[in-house]
Design a protein around this motif. Structure first.
Motif, PDB file in Angstrom:
ATOM      1  N   ASP A 151       4.421  -3.461  -7.950  1.00 34.02           N
ATOM      2  CA  ASP A 151       3.301  -2.615  -7.570  1.00 34.02           C
ATOM      3  C   ASP A 151       3.538  -1.179  -8.040  1.00 34.02           C
ATOM      4  O   ASP A 151       2.634  -0.547  -8.582  1.00 34.02           O
ATOM      5  CB  ASP A 151       3.090  -2.658  -6.053  1.00 34.02           C
ATOM      6  CG  ASP A 151       1.757  -2.062  -5.658  1.00 34.02           C
ATOM      7  OD1 ASP A 151       0.760  -2.815  -5.656  1.00 34.02           O
ATOM      8  OD2 ASP A 151       1.709  -0.855  -5.366  1.00 34.02           O
ATOM      9  N   LEU A 152       4.755  -0.686  -7.864  1.00 39.81           N
ATOM     10  CA  LEU A 152       5.091   0.662  -8.324  1.00 39.81           C
ATOM     11  C   LEU A 152       4.939   0.749  -9.837  1.00 39.81           C
ATOM     12  O   LEU A 152       4.419   1.728 -10.370  1.00 39.81           O
ATOM     13  CB  LEU A 152       6.513   1.031  -7.912  1.00 39.81           C
ATOM     14  CG  LEU A 152       6.975   2.411  -8.379  1.00 39.81           C
ATOM     15  CD1 LEU A 152       6.173   3.509  -7.695  1.00 39.81           C
ATOM     16  CD2 LEU A 152       8.454   2.584  -8.123  1.00 39.81           C
ATOM     17  N   GLU A 155       2.944  -0.952 -11.757  1.00 39.93           N
ATOM     18  CA  GLU A 155       1.513  -0.897 -12.074  1.00 39.93           C
ATOM     19  C   GLU A 155       0.923   0.476 -11.764  1.00 39.93           C
ATOM     20  O   GLU A 155       0.188   1.034 -12.569  1.00 39.93           O
ATOM     21  CB  GLU A 155       0.754  -1.961 -11.290  1.00 39.93           C
ATOM     22  CG  GLU A 155       1.023  -3.365 -11.758  1.00 39.93           C
ATOM     23  CD  GLU A 155       0.368  -4.409 -10.858  1.00 39.93           C
ATOM     24  OE1 GLU A 155      -0.614  -4.066 -10.158  1.00 39.93           O
ATOM     25  OE2 GLU A 155       0.829  -5.555 -10.873  1.00 39.93           O
ATOM     26  N   ARG A 156       1.253   1.017 -10.599  1.00 39.88           N
ATOM     27  CA  ARG A 156       0.723   2.331 -10.214  1.00 39.88           C
ATOM     28  C   ARG A 156       1.213   3.409 -11.170  1.00 39.88           C
ATOM     29  O   ARG A 156       0.458   4.303 -11.547  1.00 39.88           O
ATOM     30  CB  ARG A 156       1.148   2.693  -8.792  1.00 39.88           C
ATOM     31  CG  ARG A 156       0.475   1.878  -7.718  1.00 39.88           C
ATOM     32  CD  ARG A 156       1.151   2.114  -6.364  1.00 39.88           C
ATOM     33  NE  ARG A 156       0.687   1.172  -5.381  1.00 39.88           N
ATOM     34  CZ  ARG A 156      -0.113   1.486  -4.368  1.00 39.88           C
ATOM     35  NH1 ARG A 156      -0.535   2.718  -4.212  1.00 39.88           N
ATOM     36  NH2 ARG A 156      -0.486   0.572  -3.509  1.00 39.88           N
ATOM     37  N   SER A 184       7.357   9.991  -2.146  1.00 40.34           N
ATOM     38  CA  SER A 184       6.271   9.089  -1.752  1.00 40.34           C
ATOM     39  C   SER A 184       6.914   7.744  -1.453  1.00 40.34           C
ATOM     40  O   SER A 184       8.077   7.520  -1.809  1.00 40.34           O
ATOM     41  CB  SER A 184       5.255   8.923  -2.887  1.00 40.34           C
ATOM     42  OG  SER A 184       4.654  10.152  -3.201  1.00 40.34           O
ATOM     43  N   MET A 198      -0.665   3.306 -14.450  1.00 42.49           N
ATOM     44  CA  MET A 198      -2.021   3.847 -14.331  1.00 42.49           C
ATOM     45  C   MET A 198      -2.008   5.378 -14.341  1.00 42.49           C
ATOM     46  O   MET A 198      -2.979   6.008 -14.727  1.00 42.49           O
ATOM     47  CB  MET A 198      -2.692   3.338 -13.055  1.00 42.49           C
ATOM     48  CG  MET A 198      -3.103   1.873 -13.136  1.00 42.49           C
ATOM     49  SD  MET A 198      -4.031   1.347 -11.680  1.00 42.49           S
ATOM     50  CE  MET A 198      -2.696   0.942 -10.566  1.00 42.49           C
ATOM     51  N   CYS A 199      -0.892   5.966 -13.909  1.00 42.08           N
ATOM     52  CA  CYS A 199      -0.787   7.429 -13.876  1.00 42.08           C
ATOM     53  C   CYS A 199      -0.175   7.985 -15.161  1.00 42.08           C
ATOM     54  O   CYS A 199       0.058   9.182 -15.265  1.00 42.08           O
ATOM     55  CB  CYS A 199       0.075   7.867 -12.690  1.00 42.08           C
ATOM     56  SG  CYS A 199      -0.651   7.446 -11.113  1.00 42.08           S
ATOM     57  N   LEU A 229       6.036   3.277  -0.890  1.00 38.04           N
ATOM     58  CA  LEU A 229       5.160   2.118  -0.760  1.00 38.04           C
ATOM     59  C   LEU A 229       5.620   1.310   0.434  1.00 38.04           C
ATOM     60  O   LEU A 229       6.813   1.277   0.754  1.00 38.04           O
ATOM     61  CB  LEU A 229       5.221   1.242  -2.017  1.00 38.04           C
ATOM     62  CG  LEU A 229       4.732   1.865  -3.305  1.00 38.04           C
ATOM     63  CD1 LEU A 229       4.910   0.869  -4.461  1.00 38.04           C
ATOM     64  CD2 LEU A 229       3.283   2.295  -3.191  1.00 38.04           C
ATOM     65  N   ARG A 260       0.844  -1.192   0.000  1.00 37.74           N
ATOM     66  CA  ARG A 260       0.000   0.000   0.000  1.00 37.74           C
ATOM     67  C   ARG A 260       0.878   1.240   0.000  1.00 37.74           C
ATOM     68  O   ARG A 260       2.088   1.165   0.226  1.00 37.74           O
ATOM     69  CB  ARG A 260      -0.906   0.002   1.228  1.00 37.74           C
ATOM     70  CG  ARG A 260      -0.122  -0.029   2.534  1.00 37.74           C
ATOM     71  CD  ARG A 260      -1.031   0.022   3.752  1.00 37.74           C
ATOM     72  NE  ARG A 260      -0.268  -0.122   4.983  1.00 37.74           N
ATOM     73  CZ  ARG A 260       0.506   0.802   5.528  1.00 37.74           C
ATOM     74  NH1 ARG A 260       0.655   1.974   4.947  1.00 37.74           N
ATOM     75  NH2 ARG A 260       1.162   0.578   6.660  1.00 37.74           N
ATOM     76  N   ALA A 261       0.257   2.366  -0.277  1.00 32.75           N
ATOM     77  CA  ALA A 261       0.967   3.641  -0.210  1.00 32.75           C
ATOM     78  C   ALA A 261       1.317   3.943   1.242  1.00 32.75           C
ATOM     79  O   ALA A 261       0.517   3.705   2.150  1.00 32.75           O
ATOM     80  CB  ALA A 261       0.106   4.753  -0.788  1.00 32.75           C
TER      81      ALA A 261
END
Length: 183
Positions: free
Chosen positions: A140-141, A143-144, A88, A147-148, A90, A44-45
């Motif tokens: 995960d990063l 993928e995120r 930021s 998406m951005c 994760l 998660r973030a």
């Protein structure tokens, strides 16, 4: 580093940044490449309440690399930088405990007119190592970022950091030595 956006054309791939003392990569794929991640892992973030754990993991990693003298931040400055949006992160949480963190921030490649995500650091608590947590955080990063709209993930690895080099090799990273760091 790795491409993030599915279907991105080869013309849109940003240039890698590498150095004589580090490796940098773009263009890796593959989901975990043999990672041994258990079902009890939550990625998660990171939030304000996680900053103390993040700082402790970064400090532990610096000590393990005999680099504490280069650590110029403390818990208060790390928290202030996070709140100011300087970075930021994760969190990989196992059984409610912060087991690993990945610090990142966006960068802009003016030549390609595209944003990419820069990984500043990945730290895994010693008792959680060799479980695929770093690979899970990177995926995960990735993928995120996709998406951005980010085009790629970029990072540097010290040449003597064999565990990280092995991780990114398993993830299919393409290493590049075309550039030199200038400080």
């Amino acid at each position: 580093s790795g491409e993030l956006a599915e279907g991105a054309s080869a013309e849109a791939e940003p240039r890698p940044v590498a150095a004589s003392s580090s490796s940098s990569s773009r263009g890796f794929g593959g989901a975990g490449a043999g990672a041994k991640v258990h079902d009890d892992v939550d990625v998660r973030a990171g939030v304000d309440d996680d900053v103390a754990a993040l700082h402790a993991l970064v400090k532990e990693a610096a000590g393990a690399e005999d680099a504490l003298q280069y650590l110029r931040v403390n818990l208060e400055s790390t928290a202030a930088d996070f709140r100011a949006g300087a970075f930021s992160f994760l969190v990989a949480e196992c059984g409610g405990e912060v087991a690993a963190v990945l610090i990142h921030y966006p960068l802009w490649d003016v030549c390609r007119c595209a944003e990419y995500v820069y990984i500043d650091d990945i730290s895994v608590a010693p008792r959680f190592r060799r479980r695929g947590l770093a690979a899970r955080l990177v995926e995960d990063l990735r993928e995120r970022g996709g998406m951005c709209g980010a085009l790629a993930v970029d990072f540097k690895i010290l040449r003597n950091n064999e565990p990280s080099l092995q991780l990114f090799r398993k993830l299919g990273a393409a290493f590049c030595d075309d550039f030199v760091n200038v400080s």
